[in-house]
Scaffold this motif. Sequence first.
Motif, short mmCIF file in Angstrom:
data_model
loop_
_atom_site.label_atom_id
_atom_site.label_comp_id
_atom_site.label_asym_id
_atom_site.label_seq_id
_atom_site.Cartn_x
_atom_site.Cartn_y
_atom_site.Cartn_z
N GLU A 377 18.74 7.34 -4.99
CA GLU A 377 17.50 8.07 -5.24
C GLU A 377 16.27 7.18 -5.17
OE1 GLU A 377 17.88 10.03 -8.93
OE2 GLU A 377 19.71 11.13 -8.39
N THR A 379 13.55 4.88 -3.33
CA THR A 379 12.93 4.58 -2.04
C THR A 379 12.75 3.08 -1.91
OG1 THR A 379 11.74 6.68 -2.02
CG2 THR A 379 10.89 4.93 -0.61
N ARG A 381 11.01 1.50 0.43
CA ARG A 381 9.81 1.11 1.18
C ARG A 381 8.64 1.94 0.68
NH1 ARG A 381 9.53 -1.08 6.56
NH2 ARG A 381 11.81 -0.80 6.63
N GLU A 399 2.17 -2.40 2.97
CA GLU A 399 3.53 -1.92 2.77
C GLU A 399 4.36 -2.96 2.04
OE1 GLU A 399 6.80 -1.02 5.98
OE2 GLU A 399 5.35 0.63 5.92
N THR A 405 16.96 -3.69 1.17
CA THR A 405 17.02 -2.28 1.55
C THR A 405 17.31 -2.12 3.03
OG1 THR A 405 15.82 -0.18 1.45
CG2 THR A 405 14.55 -2.10 2.08
N THR A 407 17.05 1.30 4.21
CA THR A 407 16.57 2.65 4.44
C THR A 407 15.33 2.64 5.33
OG1 THR A 407 15.77 4.66 3.39
CG2 THR A 407 15.14 2.59 2.38
N HIS A 408 15.17 3.70 6.07
CA HIS A 408 13.99 3.88 6.89
C HIS A 408 13.00 4.85 6.26
CE1 HIS A 408 15.61 1.60 10.28
NE2 HIS A 408 16.76 2.24 10.10
N SER A 409 13.36 5.43 5.12
CA SER A 409 12.44 6.36 4.45
C SER A 409 11.30 5.58 3.81
CB SER A 409 13.19 7.16 3.39
OG SER A 409 13.69 6.30 2.38
N VAL A 410 10.11 6.13 3.91
CA VAL A 410 8.90 5.47 3.41
C VAL A 410 8.19 6.43 2.47
CG1 VAL A 410 6.74 4.34 4.01
CG2 VAL A 410 8.69 4.17 5.55
N SER A 411 7.84 5.90 1.30
CA SER A 411 7.02 6.66 0.37
C SER A 411 5.56 6.30 0.62
CB SER A 411 7.41 6.32 -1.08
OG SER A 411 6.53 6.95 -1.99
#
Length: 820
Positions: A377, A379, A381, A399, A405, A407-411
Amino acid sequence: MRSTLSALDLKSGAGWLASADAAVRDRFLSEIGEGGLCALPFLFEFWALPHQLPPEGDWRSWVIMGGRGAGKTRAGAEWVRSMVEGSKPLDRGEASRVALVGETFDQVRDVMIFGDSGILHCSPPDRRPQWKASERKLIWPNGAEAQAFSAHDPEGLRGPQFDAAWMDELGCAAIDKGTNQPNKFLDPKSSESRLPKYSNGLRDDFMQAQYLKAMLGYWSDPKTNPISEEYGGRMVDMANAYVWAWDARPFPTFPNLRSQWSDGVNYPRGHWLNGRSGSRTLASVVTEICHGSGVTHIDVSRLYGVVRGYAIEDVTTARAALQPLMLRYGFDAIERDGVLLFQMRDGRRAIELDSDLLADSSDIEGRVEHRREAEAELTGRVRLRFVQSDADHDFVSEEAVLPDTRTHSVSVNEVPLSMTRAEGRQTAERWLSEARVSRETARFALPPSMLQIGAGDVVTLAKDGQGARYRIDRLEQADLQLAEAVRIEPGVYAPSDLPDDEVTAKPLIAPVPVLPLFMDLPLITGSEAPHAPYLAASANPWPGSVALYSAASDEDYALQEVTSGQAVIGFTETPLWRASAGIWDEGAPLRVNLVDGLLESRPREALLNGANLAAIGDGTPGNWEVFQFADATLQETGIYTLSERLRGQLGTDAAMPDVWPDGSMFVLLDQRVYQTSLLRSERRVSKHYRIGPATRGYDDPSFVHLVEAFDGNGLRPYAPVHLRAVSDGTGDQVTWIRRTRLDGDDWAGLDVPLAEESESYLVQIRVNGTLVREQVVSEPNWFYSTAAQAADGVSGAYEVRVAQVSASYGPGLPTSLKVG
């Protein structure tokens, strides 16, 4: 208070003598005498620049503002000499007791007294004072005294009654613990470059602001700065106290234009107030928001930080206005005993809780219930968008990524705050680290004996106080206090040591006048408004966008167009001679010098599809020939030669003169030349135009004023072609073939479309340039009988001209033929 600096008089006496010719110098030195030569090195009025001399008149405070090397120390030392010395070595001066005030005693001694520009170095041998180190005094031969004082001991100034005082600089660098030694600065080129004591060297604008707040607050107190019974003013006149580090160089060009000012690298941790004077402390911004909402019982004493800029665009609640600040600076709002307490999330001042003393609760498994959220759960990035400070206030983003990490998801978050890039990175890193640490939570119950613990407090649950720290975020009041706390790490809130921002300074584009050209051209594609002219504009440097204002008279202008395209405009440097239309012009290359822009060569096939379309003319709206070129050869910067041309395109062959002279205008007809929104009813009506940089008003001197009227040459019929005259005994049969300005490229029809309301031609007969007959016909032929010739007095050669007539435009360009 008058300034001693005069822009019209920047020479000292020595400067005048050095710039004089040899005869004047020899006469001056021969007439001054031996005694004068001995005294000359110590006559400061002869060597000083105007800003180093005290102002005339009755004044109490004289502030010398200048950068390093401006001569402030020398001016102060010479002023002290002028106050204590008389005309002779033992004569009394105006002052007998002088205070020398610096940040430290060492600074007073090493700079103001013994320095290269200090009092001892400036004094002549017969008037040089003696230094008594034990009393920290200078004593002159006439009995005058100057005593050294430290700004760290302001109470020491009480008691002695001074006639005059020389005080050193007021200022503090924006650096960690800068108040420990406000006179220290970082400059790799200076031997005095030092960090303040115990400083870690990080930038700290808040420290500079607190220093100034402390100085101004202390001396604004009447108890510490009483009113003098002698002159009715404060002991220290804070109305004339100036922070020395204001720089005349414009911000943000300084410090960002490093090619011009190499000391710009010192700005982040330097003394400069440029770009910082408008900042506010975080505490003052929070106070203003709360008071504006009617919340006055607040405590902001635990808030630290500087707000460089914060925009609240909509009317909103205090909670919504405070939320971006709380996220950016990391602080909480806690209600305690009717007071709204704001405090930083620094994790300090932890309260040790012995787990054995915690209460038992049926809602909690054991004394302490630990939880940990799933890592899925989280993030990995975070990207933060904000307004860049110390620059041109553009929106930028920084950034932060967790090192482990994948993950490619970005907040993505956006805050209406002004920050430096380093601060943006620090904020993103803190958010990411804080999110990872706060996955761990704890629940426990506090007994009634611990009612003093509340939300926002930091606690440790280990007996030795060295365990994990938790911040209580929620308390449920019942028989017991049920606390929910999140894990924190104090190191998360410590600013990381990041490199200074590398800000790219945008070049200054001076508001120079643009070169505008109106062009009343024929239809190019057929989809244009046929009555509206084109506008081409260029400038070097290009202002970014150009505005076109119009009005019926030279007032009440309205904005008509804004264009961002810089047209390719130039001037010819060789003549362009007349050539036949419809065949390749292989004549001498045309040399063109461009204001700015580029040209390129294209194959001949591309020209047949409309490539490299250009116009040449004298600069007036209606006098242009449209042509194309295949070869553009760069000769030198901005200069091309154009060859392999197609001349007289779009029906402008009839407007082609015998020669376009050098100095003619050249315009490349591409998408950067746009058609204006002239109304059809405004055709052939004179209007006033003002054209200039869109960032300025139309009354700015950079705007060009033109008065123009346009025929609407997109409506103009083409000149007929293949004009012939066949004679017989009864007269001359004149024939021609018409052309069309619309849809003339389709070869499938027997004839080109008429493109007019009706077919009509104007035929003129001229003899030696004099019009002798004019007639309108409806067919592409006309018979000029011998009887008509006799009636017109034509007995020999004559010229016949034929032009197609448009109902909306009138006669177009004519074609002519010599007969006889």
